[in-house]
Design a protein around this motif. Structure first.
Motif, PDB file in Angstrom:
ATOM      1  N   TRP A  34       0.721  -1.076  -0.053  1.00  0.00           N
ATOM      2  CA  TRP A  34      -0.219   0.244   0.102  1.00  0.00           C
ATOM      3  C   TRP A  34       1.246   1.253   0.162  1.00  0.00           C
ATOM      4  O   TRP A  34       0.687   2.123  -0.836  1.00  0.00           O
ATOM      5  CB  TRP A  34      -1.443   0.061   1.471  1.00  0.00           C
ATOM      6  CG  TRP A  34      -2.043  -0.736   1.191  1.00  0.00           C
ATOM      7  CD1 TRP A  34      -2.488  -1.856   0.416  1.00  0.00           C
ATOM      8  CD2 TRP A  34      -3.197  -1.274   2.023  1.00  0.00           C
ATOM      9  NE1 TRP A  34      -3.425  -3.160   0.199  1.00  0.00           N
ATOM     10  CE2 TRP A  34      -3.965  -1.831   1.508  1.00  0.00           C
ATOM     11  CE3 TRP A  34      -3.526  -0.236   3.139  1.00  0.00           C
ATOM     12  CZ2 TRP A  34      -5.405  -2.192   1.957  1.00  0.00           C
ATOM     13  CZ3 TRP A  34      -5.276  -0.892   3.493  1.00  0.00           C
ATOM     14  CH2 TRP A  34      -5.407  -1.721   3.631  1.00  0.00           C
ATOM     15  N   ASN A  37       1.162   3.427  -2.885  1.00  0.00           N
ATOM     16  CA  ASN A  37       0.198   4.865  -3.030  1.00  0.00           C
ATOM     17  C   ASN A  37      -0.297   5.654  -2.510  1.00  0.00           C
ATOM     18  O   ASN A  37      -0.813   6.467  -2.765  1.00  0.00           O
ATOM     19  CB  ASN A  37      -1.891   4.090  -2.532  1.00  0.00           C
ATOM     20  CG  ASN A  37      -1.567   2.144  -3.732  1.00  0.00           C
ATOM     21  OD1 ASN A  37      -1.565   2.695  -5.477  1.00  0.00           O
ATOM     22  ND2 ASN A  37      -2.518   1.424  -2.989  1.00  0.00           N
ATOM     23  N   CYS A  67      -5.503   1.736  -2.225  1.00  0.00           N
ATOM     24  CA  CYS A  67      -5.039   0.754  -1.485  1.00  0.00           C
ATOM     25  C   CYS A  67      -6.403  -0.332  -1.634  1.00  0.00           C
ATOM     26  O   CYS A  67      -5.723  -1.740  -1.887  1.00  0.00           O
ATOM     27  CB  CYS A  67      -5.093   1.341   0.347  1.00  0.00           C
ATOM     28  SG  CYS A  67      -3.676   2.441   0.078  1.00  0.00           S
ATOM     29  N   SER A  71      -6.025  -4.069  -3.547  1.00  0.00           N
ATOM     30  CA  SER A  71      -6.092  -5.103  -2.337  1.00  0.00           C
ATOM     31  C   SER A  71      -7.157  -6.493  -3.410  1.00  0.00           C
ATOM     32  O   SER A  71      -6.856  -7.360  -3.498  1.00  0.00           O
ATOM     33  CB  SER A  71      -6.401  -4.816  -1.509  1.00  0.00           C
ATOM     34  OG  SER A  71      -5.489  -4.262  -0.498  1.00  0.00           O
TER      35      SER A  71
END
Length: 114
Positions: A34, A37, A67, A71
């Motif tokens: 993450w 990002n 994020c 995912s």
């Protein structure tokens, strides 16, 4: 295709508890990725508006959306590639090929996140 042949193609499933499923799901989210990002904060940083409360909230919302979307795509990829991952020495211990995360659960969560 018979149900026996479909069942034979699915990864072996170990008995799961809610804790095992949740921990496998969290591992599949690849939260450590993450950080990439954080680039969404750059425009506000370079424009000097990062300290503005409205801008800060918008940037955090965009960061969160990126994020979850990333995912979700990781989950979809793992669902689609689990058979190939079984043959890889490292990827075979990921939650889906190892049987810790159900394919259906991963697909549904991936869809909800994207």
């Amino acid at each position: 295709m018979s149900s026996e042949s479909i069942q034979a193609e699915l990864p072996r499933v170990r008995p799961r508890t809610l804790f095992v499923t949740l921990s496998a799901l969290v591992q599949s989210l690849r939260i450590h990725q993450w950080l990439k990002n954080a680039f969404v904060f750059l425009p506000a940083l370079f424009s000097g508006k990062l300290t503005s409360p409205g801008t800060w909230l918008q940037e955090c919302a965009v960061f969160t959306a990126f994020c979850f979307a990333a995912s979700g795509v990781y989950l979809w990829n793992d669902v689609l590639d689990w058979q190939a991952d079984l043959l890889h020495p490292v990827k075979k211990i990921r939650p889906i090929p190892s049987g810790r995360l159900n394919i259906t659960t991963a697909w549904i969560c991936g869809t909800l996140f994207v």
